[in-house]
Design a protein around this motif. Structure first.
Motif, short mmCIF file in Angstrom:
data_model
loop_
_atom_site.label_atom_id
_atom_site.label_comp_id
_atom_site.label_asym_id
_atom_site.label_seq_id
_atom_site.Cartn_x
_atom_site.Cartn_y
_atom_site.Cartn_z
N TYR A 10 0.83 -1.20 0.00
CA TYR A 10 0.00 0.00 0.00
C TYR A 10 0.87 1.25 0.00
N ILE A 29 -4.73 4.89 4.82
CA ILE A 29 -4.35 3.82 3.89
C ILE A 29 -3.35 2.88 4.55
N GLY A 33 -3.96 -0.98 5.38
CA GLY A 33 -3.03 -1.96 4.83
C GLY A 33 -2.50 -2.90 5.90
#
Length: 164
Positions: A10, A29, A33
């Protein structure tokens, strides 16, 4: 018994948002991840239990999975049951990890990318998690001999478990 290494790429996606000055989205994010790779190891463990015939009938609720009510465990080097990070080298060698999924170990045995998880699957019905307690000098020396390394190196990697 089995071995595993799972990872989530990611970082490149998160980097896009960092470059745009959107640190919040980048952090989200990265957090997702990290959770994704943990979920992947749990899912893989379930699939393997099913493949070997004792996970088909589990039907566990989410809370039961969190409480590890399934058969088997998946400890990892560097955690309380297996505090020696250097044991990751064996997993990398046996699975040829860098060739297959490009996860690397740093000189301090951190995994790169950071959203990686490695460890062991134990499937015996009586497998339970445990912690390694304090390790004394005689245990350091014995373990050092088995690993063919100096007691000083062993002490370095197991310092959290020694009172020396």
């Amino acid at each position: 018994m089995g071995l595993f290494v799972c990872m989530s790429w990611y970082r490149d996606y998160a980097q896009i948002f960092e470059e745009q000055g959107d640190d919040y989205t980048s952090i989200i994010i990265k957090a997702l991840g990290d959770r994704f790779v943990e979920g992947l190891t749990e899912y893989t463990h379930k699939q393997i239990r099913g493949r070997y015939g004792y996970g088909h009938d589990e039907n566990l609720e989410f809370d039961q999975v969190i409480q590890e009510k399934y058969r088997g465990i998946r400890p990892a080097p560097g955690y309380p049951a297996c505090p020696d990070h250097t044991e990751k080298k064996k997993i990398w060698h046996m699975l040829d990890v860098e060739k297959h999924i490009q996860v690397q170990l740093t000189e301090n045995f951190a995994m790169t990318p950071a959203s990686s998880v490695s460890g062991y699957y134990f499937f015996h019905p009586q497998s339970k998690y445990f912690n390694i307690g304090p390790i004394d000098q005689s245990q350091i020396e014995h373990y050092s001999q088995r690993k063919n390394q100096s007691p000083q190196v062993t002490q370095k990697w197991l310092s959290h478990n020694t009172s020396i």
